[in-house]
Design a protein around this motif. Structure first.
Motif, PDB file in Angstrom:
ATOM      1  N   HIS A  89      73.584 -39.048 -27.697  1.00 33.15           N
ATOM      2  CA  HIS A  89      72.951 -38.449 -26.520  1.00 33.15           C
ATOM      3  C   HIS A  89      72.268 -37.138 -26.853  1.00 33.15           C
ATOM      4  O   HIS A  89      72.470 -36.562 -27.925  1.00 33.15           O
ATOM      5  N   ASP A 100      71.888 -33.385 -24.843  1.00 38.63           N
ATOM      6  CA  ASP A 100      72.636 -32.752 -23.756  1.00 38.63           C
ATOM      7  C   ASP A 100      71.819 -32.580 -22.472  1.00 38.63           C
ATOM      8  O   ASP A 100      70.666 -32.130 -22.499  1.00 38.63           O
ATOM      9  N   TRP A 121      72.141 -26.572 -31.880  1.00 35.27           N
ATOM     10  CA  TRP A 121      71.196 -27.654 -32.140  1.00 35.27           C
ATOM     11  C   TRP A 121      70.096 -27.707 -31.097  1.00 35.27           C
ATOM     12  O   TRP A 121      70.249 -27.231 -29.979  1.00 35.27           O
ATOM     13  N   HIS A 164      73.065 -36.350 -30.736  1.00 35.46           N
ATOM     14  CA  HIS A 164      74.345 -36.157 -31.413  1.00 35.46           C
ATOM     15  C   HIS A 164      75.422 -37.058 -30.837  1.00 35.46           C
ATOM     16  O   HIS A 164      75.279 -37.599 -29.742  1.00 35.46           O
ATOM     17  N   ARG A 179      81.415 -24.362 -25.338  1.00 39.33           N
ATOM     18  CA  ARG A 179      80.000 -24.719 -25.430  1.00 39.33           C
ATOM     19  C   ARG A 179      79.163 -24.003 -24.381  1.00 39.33           C
ATOM     20  O   ARG A 179      79.615 -23.758 -23.267  1.00 39.33           O
TER      21      ARG A 179
END
Ligand code: OGA
Ligand code: MN
Length: 294
Positions: A109, A111, A262, A269, A285
């Motif tokens: 996916h 994000d 990223w 990822h 995160r």
């Protein structure tokens, strides 16, 4: 005596993505020139780790804000109470409640691609990393969406040009609920509290580098606009398989204190669920809002 501050080092991986920064102390306020170097390394290598960079939630939020506006995740129970832009990813349970998301990243996916303006950058900081007998588990895998685009046949590029696909949080929710059993299956009505599908171009142009990227993912993309369901399913399956080819992949092996960043347009990822309690994994995160894909 040499009083110059030691310069940090950026070392890139073999292959289309991945780089490591060492010798950078984020506890010292970053000047704009240093930040620009980090940001341009991110756009050059798409996945960049700063080692030895354990942050508190407010520190992570504060560094993340250098990239733009942090997003507050729709899954409120997994966000940090005092710093809601920080989202927890963990297999740990505290007082019978999961600490954060237990099944994050199980499919390929990008994000927050279920939003009209998906994340441009994600910052993921490792607080606890599962290890046993010197072996590290829970690697995160990345696929270069740029190299995957480049490798499409001209025929397929022509066929995909101008097509859009639906990316759905609600679709992802029940797919995970059925497959992993780590979240409840929700009714149509219950799902309505989460965002509706976002339609995005399948071939996306990177807003900074101008590179073309393949922007469909197994986790969220479930329908190509204007195609029959069977044709849409078959084409999506072909694209998901294409993206996961070994030549596009980079695998991040975690160390405690890694701050991994990223570029969600240039890569997709996927987590590796090869460990379970008592091996603990705790990550925090931040995601940064990007522009509407074109
Ligand atoms: C994420 C994610 C994968 C992992 O943080 O967005 O998908 O390996 N994580 O934790
Ligand atoms: Mn993710």
């Amino acid at each position: 005596m040499d009083t110059t501050v030691p310069k940090f080092a950026i070392r890139s991986e073999n292959g289309p993505i991945g780089a490591e920064i060492t010798g950078l102390d984020l506890a010292i306020p970053l000047d704009d020139a240093t930040f620009d170097e980090i940001e341009s390394a991110l756009y050059r290598h798409a996945v960049v780790v700063i080692r030895d960079c354990l942050q508190t939630p407010p520190q992570l939020a504060s560094f993340s804000r250098r990239f733009g506006t942090p997003q507050i995740n729709v899954r409120a129970e997994a966000t940090n109470a005092e710093t809601p832009e920080v989202f927890w990813i963990s297999n740990i349970t505290k007082d019978g409640q999961p600490v954060g998301s237990h099944d994050a990243g199980r499919y390929w996916h990008s994000d927050l691609c279920y939003l009209d303006a998906p994340s441009k950058v994600t910052l993921l900081n490792a607080i606890e990393v599962p290890t046993r007998d010197g072996m590290v588990f829970g690697d995160t895998r990345f696929a270069a969406a740029t190299a995957a685009y480049d490798a499409l046949s001209d025929d397929l590029k022509r066929r995909l040009e101008g097509l859009r696909a639906a990316n759905g949080y609600r679709y992802m929710w029940n797919k995970k609920a059925h497959e992993f059993g780590l979240r409840p299956v929700l009714s149509e009505e219950e799902l309505e509290r989460y965002p509706p599908d976002a339609l995005h171009p399948i071939l996306r142009t990177h807003p900074v580098t101008g590179q073309k990227c393949l922007f469909v993912c197994e986790g969220y993309t479930h329908r190509i606009e204007g195609l029959e369901a069977s044709e849409s399913d078959e084409l999506l399956r072909t694209l998901f398989e294409h993206l996961a080819k070994p030549e596009f992949l980079y695998r991040h092996k975690w160390q405690v204190g890694d701050l991994l960043m990223w570029d969600n347009c240039a890569v997709q990822h996927k987590a590796t669920s090869d460990f379970e309690l008592p091996l603990r994994r705790l990550m925090q995160r931040c995601t940064i809002e990007g522009t509407v894909p074109f």
